[in-house]
Design a protein around this motif. Structure first.
Motif, PDB file in Angstrom:
ATOM      1  N   VAL A 110       0.830  -1.205   0.000  1.00  0.00           N
ATOM      2  CA  VAL A 110       0.000   0.000   0.000  1.00  0.00           C
ATOM      3  C   VAL A 110       0.858   1.244   0.000  1.00  0.00           C
ATOM      4  N   LEU A 111       1.912   1.260   0.837  1.00  0.00           N
ATOM      5  CA  LEU A 111       2.791   2.422   0.876  1.00  0.00           C
ATOM      6  C   LEU A 111       3.451   2.654  -0.465  1.00  0.00           C
ATOM      7  N   GLY A 112       3.846   1.565  -1.132  1.00  0.00           N
ATOM      8  CA  GLY A 112       4.458   1.710  -2.443  1.00  0.00           C
ATOM      9  C   GLY A 112       3.493   2.289  -3.448  1.00  0.00           C
ATOM     10  N   ALA A 113       2.230   1.844  -3.408  1.00  0.00           N
ATOM     11  CA  ALA A 113       1.221   2.364  -4.337  1.00  0.00           C
ATOM     12  C   ALA A 113       0.974   3.839  -4.095  1.00  0.00           C
ATOM     13  N   VAL A 114       0.897   4.239  -2.826  1.00  0.00           N
ATOM     14  CA  VAL A 114       0.678   5.651  -2.505  1.00  0.00           C
ATOM     15  C   VAL A 114       1.849   6.494  -2.976  1.00  0.00           C
ATOM     16  N   ALA A 115       3.070   5.996  -2.798  1.00  0.00           N
ATOM     17  CA  ALA A 115       4.244   6.747  -3.213  1.00  0.00           C
ATOM     18  C   ALA A 115       4.236   6.987  -4.708  1.00  0.00           C
ATOM     19  N   VAL A 116       3.908   5.953  -5.494  1.00  0.00           N
ATOM     20  CA  VAL A 116       3.866   6.118  -6.943  1.00  0.00           C
ATOM     21  C   VAL A 116       2.762   7.078  -7.343  1.00  0.00           C
ATOM     22  N   GLU A 117       1.595   6.962  -6.707  1.00  0.00           N
ATOM     23  CA  GLU A 117       0.466   7.821  -7.058  1.00  0.00           C
ATOM     24  C   GLU A 117       0.800   9.286  -6.843  1.00  0.00           C
ATOM     25  N   ASN A 118       1.588   9.582  -5.804  1.00  0.00           N
ATOM     26  CA  ASN A 118       1.916  10.964  -5.485  1.00  0.00           C
ATOM     27  C   ASN A 118       3.257  11.391  -6.050  1.00  0.00           C
ATOM     28  N   LEU A 119       3.809  10.576  -6.940  1.00  0.00           N
ATOM     29  CA  LEU A 119       5.088  10.890  -7.575  1.00  0.00           C
ATOM     30  C   LEU A 119       6.154  11.199  -6.543  1.00  0.00           C
ATOM     31  N   GLY A 120       6.162  10.481  -5.440  1.00  0.00           N
ATOM     32  CA  GLY A 120       7.172  10.722  -4.429  1.00  0.00           C
ATOM     33  C   GLY A 120       7.221   9.605  -3.428  1.00  0.00           C
ATOM     34  N   THR A 121       8.233   9.650  -2.587  1.00  0.00           N
ATOM     35  CA  THR A 121       8.351   8.688  -1.520  1.00  0.00           C
ATOM     36  C   THR A 121       8.695   9.432  -0.254  1.00  0.00           C
ATOM     37  N   VAL A 122       8.598   8.757   0.876  1.00  0.00           N
ATOM     38  CA  VAL A 122       8.837   9.391   2.165  1.00  0.00           C
ATOM     39  C   VAL A 122       9.935   8.632   2.879  1.00  0.00           C
ATOM     40  N   ASN A 144       6.125  13.791 -20.796  1.00  0.00           N
ATOM     41  CA  ASN A 144       6.005  13.770 -19.338  1.00  0.00           C
ATOM     42  C   ASN A 144       4.667  14.350 -18.898  1.00  0.00           C
ATOM     43  N   ALA A 145       4.252  15.447 -19.550  1.00  0.00           N
ATOM     44  CA  ALA A 145       2.976  16.085 -19.214  1.00  0.00           C
ATOM     45  C   ALA A 145       1.808  15.153 -19.529  1.00  0.00           C
ATOM     46  N   ALA A 146       1.894  14.450 -20.654  1.00  0.00           N
ATOM     47  CA  ALA A 146       0.837  13.493 -21.012  1.00  0.00           C
ATOM     48  C   ALA A 146       0.787  12.356 -20.003  1.00  0.00           C
ATOM     49  N   TRP A 147       1.946  11.884 -19.594  1.00  0.00           N
ATOM     50  CA  TRP A 147       2.037  10.808 -18.587  1.00  0.00           C
ATOM     51  C   TRP A 147       1.382  11.239 -17.280  1.00  0.00           C
ATOM     52  N   ALA A 148       1.674  12.488 -16.844  1.00  0.00           N
ATOM     53  CA  ALA A 148       1.090  13.007 -15.603  1.00  0.00           C
ATOM     54  C   ALA A 148      -0.422  13.188 -15.739  1.00  0.00           C
ATOM     55  N   ALA A 149      -0.870  13.702 -16.886  1.00  0.00           N
ATOM     56  CA  ALA A 149      -2.302  13.913 -17.101  1.00  0.00           C
ATOM     57  C   ALA A 149      -3.066  12.598 -17.055  1.00  0.00           C
ATOM     58  N   ASP A 150      -2.486  11.564 -17.630  1.00  0.00           N
ATOM     59  CA  ASP A 150      -3.137  10.252 -17.684  1.00  0.00           C
ATOM     60  C   ASP A 150      -3.398   9.661 -16.304  1.00  0.00           C
ATOM     61  N   ARG A 151      -2.711  10.152 -15.289  1.00  0.00           N
ATOM     62  CA  ARG A 151      -2.826   9.591 -13.947  1.00  0.00           C
ATOM     63  C   ARG A 151      -3.686  10.424 -13.005  1.00  0.00           C
ATOM     64  N   PHE A 185       4.723  24.372 -17.214  1.00  0.00           N
ATOM     65  CA  PHE A 185       4.558  23.098 -16.517  1.00  0.00           C
ATOM     66  C   PHE A 185       5.350  23.113 -15.224  1.00  0.00           C
ATOM     67  N   ASP A 186       4.751  22.543 -14.173  1.00  0.00           N
ATOM     68  CA  ASP A 186       5.460  22.392 -12.913  1.00  0.00           C
ATOM     69  C   ASP A 186       6.703  21.534 -13.150  1.00  0.00           C
ATOM     70  N   LYS A 187       7.825  21.990 -12.642  1.00  0.00           N
ATOM     71  CA  LYS A 187       9.095  21.333 -12.940  1.00  0.00           C
ATOM     72  C   LYS A 187       9.221  19.970 -12.272  1.00  0.00           C
ATOM     73  N   ALA A 188       8.453  19.725 -11.206  1.00  0.00           N
ATOM     74  CA  ALA A 188       8.548  18.439 -10.496  1.00  0.00           C
ATOM     75  C   ALA A 188       7.508  17.432 -10.965  1.00  0.00           C
ATOM     76  N   THR A 189       6.265  17.903 -11.173  1.00  0.00           N
ATOM     77  CA  THR A 189       5.174  16.972 -11.495  1.00  0.00           C
ATOM     78  C   THR A 189       4.768  16.994 -12.963  1.00  0.00           C
ATOM     79  N   TYR A 190       5.183  18.023 -13.716  1.00  0.00           N
ATOM     80  CA  TYR A 190       4.827  18.198 -15.120  1.00  0.00           C
ATOM     81  C   TYR A 190       3.330  18.416 -15.324  1.00  0.00           C
ATOM     82  N   ARG A 191       2.652  18.868 -14.288  1.00  0.00           N
ATOM     83  CA  ARG A 191       1.266  19.299 -14.444  1.00  0.00           C
ATOM     84  C   ARG A 191       1.255  20.689 -15.082  1.00  0.00           C
ATOM     85  N   LEU A 192       0.261  20.952 -15.925  1.00  0.00           N
ATOM     86  CA  LEU A 192       0.107  22.260 -16.551  1.00  0.00           C
ATOM     87  C   LEU A 192      -0.342  23.268 -15.499  1.00  0.00           C
ATOM     88  N   ILE A 193       0.421  24.353 -15.314  1.00  0.00           N
ATOM     89  CA  ILE A 193       0.088  25.318 -14.256  1.00  0.00           C
ATOM     90  C   ILE A 193      -0.132  26.734 -14.776  1.00  0.00           C
TER      91      ILE A 193
END
Length: 332
Positions: free
Chosen positions: A70-82, A109-116, A279-287
């Motif tokens: 579960v922790l691994g899934a959450v980390a991937v979903e949020n494009l980060g780890t703790v 990268n932006a398309a990849w982020a949008a798809d998620r 685009f956000d430099k970390a997440t590639y979301r359109l800002i």
């Protein structure tokens, strides 16, 4: 020490735990179970037989492995780890291009982020809500130089809010603090791209064919992304379609917008201006978006001659909200 640490220390980097590793994990977990069983008086409850202890061990291992998954899934979903200190770190290796070197790679990268992005198809009576912060000159400066560049210290932020009903019957926006609602059932006229057309654009080929087809309204793909709330597959397809266009360039100069580092990507206009998506430099979301001079230029007009300098910003917009809501006035 928690269960994940026990597993990590017991198994190390081996793909398949050895018998010795298994015994170490078993012993560590049993010790943790024994410690947890001590009550506030320092006494242990009466234990059941050995069969029940083995069952507790199996449950403990299953829970630990499930927690890790579960922790691994959450980390991937949020494009980060703790890490162990609770500090987050982006998983740049999850991106198609962790260090993009071209406009096409940034857009992928932006398309990849949008798809998620999470998504639920809206009802016809729901609304697309778009909010943005536009950087504008002061009223005095706009009156004096309506088409001039933005000047530091002589700007203001204008919040723009708009609601478009999915079926295209109602359009509403805030105007100087007042909510203005236009309803086609009451005789109002306004142009809106049919949402039923937009949701079909799930591949770059479909986007490009639709963009090239004759229409009763003008469409600029770059700007459409900030004016409509689109399904993830459609947004991703539009990024990939833009990547196939001519003249799309990556601005090598780092941009900071709304306190965030951003990547500027766009097309050259009139030889000296760049109309860019941000685009956000970390997440590639359109800002956001902006128009910036990429070369010095002399402007000759009926009102005289003026100079544009490389780096002058003529337009800057930050997208602050893009969501589906139930009624006009809702913002989330």
């Amino acid at each position: 020490m928690d269960e994940l640490t026990v597993l990590r220390e017991a198994f190390g980097s081996e793909d398949t735990p050895s018998a010795d590793s298994h015994d170490k994990a078993r012993a560590a977990l049993l010790q943790r179970i024994d410690t947890a069983g001590v009550n506030s008086a320092g006494a242990r409850p009466v234990r059941a037989g050995r069969h029940r202890r083995r069952w507790a061990l199996r449950v403990g291992l299953t829970a630990a492995v499930a927690a890790a998954a579960v922790l691994g899934a959450v980390a991937v979903e949020n494009l980060g780890t703790v890490d162990d200190n609770g500090k987050g770190h982006p998983i740049v290796n999850a991106l198609p291009f962790p260090q993009p070197a071209s406009a096409a790679e940034v857009l992928e990268n932006a398309a990849w982020a949008a798809d998620r992005k999470p998504w639920k198809n809206p009802r016809p009576d729901q609304f697309m809500y778009n909010e943005s912060h536009r950087l504008r000159g002061t009223p005095e400066r706009e009156a004096r130089e309506p088409n001039g560049p933005l000047v530091a210290g002589k700007t203001r932020v204008v919040v723009e809010q708009e609601w478009k009903r999915i079926d295209g019957r109602i359009l509403a926006r805030m105007d100087k603090g007042n909510l203005v609602v236009m309803n086609k059932d009451e005789g109002a006229y306004f142009a809106q791209i049919p949402y039923t057309d937009l949701v079909k654009l799930t591949t770059p080929e479909k986007v490009l064919a639709w963009d090239a087809a004759p229409k009763q309204y003008g469409v600029v793909l770059d700007q459409l992304l900030g004016q409509y709330v689109l399904p993830p597959a459609v947004e991703a397809a539009m990024f990939r379609a833009i990547a196939r266009g001519n003249g799309v360039r990556l601005n090598p100069v780092a941009v900071n917008i709304d306190g965030r580092p951003a990547i500027g990507l766009g097309r050259t206009i009139e030889g000296y201006l760049s109309q860019e998506l941000l685009f956000d430099k970390a997440t590639y979301r359109l800002i956001g978006e902006r128009m910036v001079a990429i070369a010095d230029h002399t402007n000759v007009g009926n009102d005289g001659t003026s100079q544009t300098h490389k780096g002058d910003v003529f337009r800057q917009v930050t997208y602050t909200a893009s969501t589906i809501v139930n009624k006009v006035g809702d913002t989330e």
